[in-house]
Design an enzyme around this catalytic site. Structure first.
Site, PDB file in Angstrom:
ATOM      1  N   CYS A  93      38.437  39.679  39.704  1.00  0.00           N
ATOM      2  CA  CYS A  93      39.338  40.788  39.350  1.00  0.00           C
ATOM      3  C   CYS A  93      39.652  41.694  40.534  1.00  0.00           C
ATOM      4  O   CYS A  93      40.408  41.290  41.415  1.00  0.00           O
ATOM      5  CB  CYS A  93      38.743  41.561  38.183  1.00  0.00           C
ATOM      6  SG  CYS A  93      39.990  42.468  37.261  1.00  0.00           S
ATOM      7  N   ARG A 127      47.455  47.617  30.282  1.00  0.00           N
ATOM      8  CA  ARG A 127      46.300  46.852  30.747  1.00  0.00           C
ATOM      9  C   ARG A 127      46.228  45.507  30.030  1.00  0.00           C
ATOM     10  O   ARG A 127      46.590  45.394  28.853  1.00  0.00           O
ATOM     11  CB  ARG A 127      44.995  47.627  30.504  1.00  0.00           C
ATOM     12  CG  ARG A 127      44.848  48.842  31.380  1.00  0.00           C
ATOM     13  CD  ARG A 127      43.434  49.405  31.354  1.00  0.00           C
ATOM     14  NE  ARG A 127      42.508  48.549  32.092  1.00  0.00           N
ATOM     15  CZ  ARG A 127      42.365  48.577  33.414  1.00  0.00           C
ATOM     16  NH1 ARG A 127      43.119  49.359  34.140  1.00  0.00           N
ATOM     17  NH2 ARG A 127      41.491  47.793  34.029  1.00  0.00           N
ATOM     18  N   HIS A 190      35.977  38.094  33.848  1.00  0.00           N
ATOM     19  CA  HIS A 190      34.675  38.767  33.799  1.00  0.00           C
ATOM     20  C   HIS A 190      33.852  38.097  32.694  1.00  0.00           C
ATOM     21  O   HIS A 190      34.256  37.079  32.126  1.00  0.00           O
ATOM     22  CB  HIS A 190      34.864  40.246  33.386  1.00  0.00           C
ATOM     23  CG  HIS A 190      35.567  41.096  34.366  1.00  0.00           C
ATOM     24  ND1 HIS A 190      34.979  41.566  35.526  1.00  0.00           N
ATOM     25  CD2 HIS A 190      36.826  41.596  34.362  1.00  0.00           C
ATOM     26  CE1 HIS A 190      35.841  42.333  36.173  1.00  0.00           C
ATOM     27  NE2 HIS A 190      36.962  42.368  35.505  1.00  0.00           N
TER      28      HIS A 190
HETATM   29  N1  GLN Z   1      41.302  48.184  39.146  1.00  0.00           N
HETATM   30  C1  GLN Z   1      41.893  46.854  39.060  1.00  0.00           C
HETATM   31  C2  GLN Z   1      42.888  46.714  37.910  1.00  0.00           C
HETATM   32  O1  GLN Z   1      42.878  47.546  37.011  1.00  0.00           O
HETATM   33  C3  GLN Z   1      40.794  45.824  38.872  1.00  0.00           C
HETATM   34  C4  GLN Z   1      40.088  45.969  37.538  1.00  0.00           C
HETATM   35  C5  GLN Z   1      38.849  45.131  37.449  1.00  0.00           C
HETATM   36  O2  GLN Z   1      38.240  44.770  38.461  1.00  0.00           O
HETATM   37  N2  GLN Z   1      38.410  44.826  36.203  1.00  0.00           N
HETATM   38  O3  GLN Z   1      43.646  45.746  37.888  1.00  0.00           O
END
Ligand code: GLN
Length: 237
Positions: A93, A127, A190
């Site tokens: 990520c 998101r 993840h």
């Molecule tokens: N901050 C980055 C995003 O929001 C990565 C998020 C993460 O590592 N889960 O895309």
């Protein structure tokens, strides 16, 4: 036997949504096989150890990525040389984003990446969150959890990690996920990723062993628990 050395980059800032479980899985699957291993945590300001066999960087909030982006610039060449010389690497990520060309955050602007992966990432307003299932030509079915604002696109020749069967992956449209470059993997999964995808874990371990200059065969493990975890995860909405 020389212990296999794992370098964990920025564990304090880049290890969210269970990413530390990747280190646990790597070590445990080597311990079960009697393969000596060690972990060295590398934070801001420290150098990449020359005896690294595997590098791991997890995900992080945009705020943490600002500081990491600045520090990664000082580590860019050793990390790229490490991968070009066959080193094993996993970036999840936020770590995946910063090993590309850049990540444009909604709050902090453009964060420079090291240009290892042919990708660019830009935060969206929605998101991408939830369970994800990916079909990989190399590793079969991959399962995980994603939570990112960043939408990632390839900017040149790139081998995706796989095709998205459920979830988002790199972005909401092209149904592709992650990247494989030499023995380096970038992914949005993840979960933790490796405990639920033992094939990928063992692939990284085998590459790390090769990088160490040793030839150790990986004896098969039963993976009964992993198989149960996978089947229950795949069925999740
Ligand atoms: N901050 C980055 C995003 O929001 C990565 C998020 C993460 O590592 N889960 O895309």
């Amino acid at each position: 036997m020389k212990p296999i050395k794992i370098v964990h980059l920025y564990p304090e800032r880049m290890s969210i949504y269970g990413d530390y479980g990747n280190i646990i899985a790597l070590r445990q699957r080597m311990d079960w096989r009697g393969i000596k291993n060690s972990v060295e945590n590398i934070e801001v300001g420290s150098k990449i150890p020359v005896d690294a066999d595997l590098i791991f960087i997890g995900g992080g909030q945009d705020k943490g990525q600002v500081i990491v982006s600045e520090d990664l610039a000082l580590k860019a060449e050793p990390i790229k040389q490490f991968v070009e010389s066959g080193g094993a690497l996993l970036a999840v990520c936020g770590g995946y984003q910063l090993l590309g060309e850049y990540f444009i955050s909604n709050d902090y602007g453009q964060l420079k990446g090291i240009g290892l992966f042919n990708v660019v990432s830009k935060a969206t307003n929605d998101r991408m969150i939830g369970n994800i299932v990916v079909q990989s030509d190399r590793f079969g079915r991959l399962i995980g959890f994603e939570n990112h604002s960043g939408s990632t696109e390839y900017i040149g020749p790139a081998q995706p990690l796989g095709r998205v069967l459920k979830g988002f992956g790199n972005n909401p449209t092209d149904k592709l996920e992650g990247i494989i470059y030499k023995n380096a993997i970038g992914t949005y999964l993840h979960g933790s990723f490796l405990p639920k995808n033992p094939k990928v874990c063992d692939w990284l371990i085998a590459k790390a062993i090769a990088k160490s200059g040793q030839s150790i065969k990986l004896k098969p493990l039963s993976d009964s628990l992993e198989k149960r975890a996978r089947s229950s995860s795949i069925g999740r909405p």
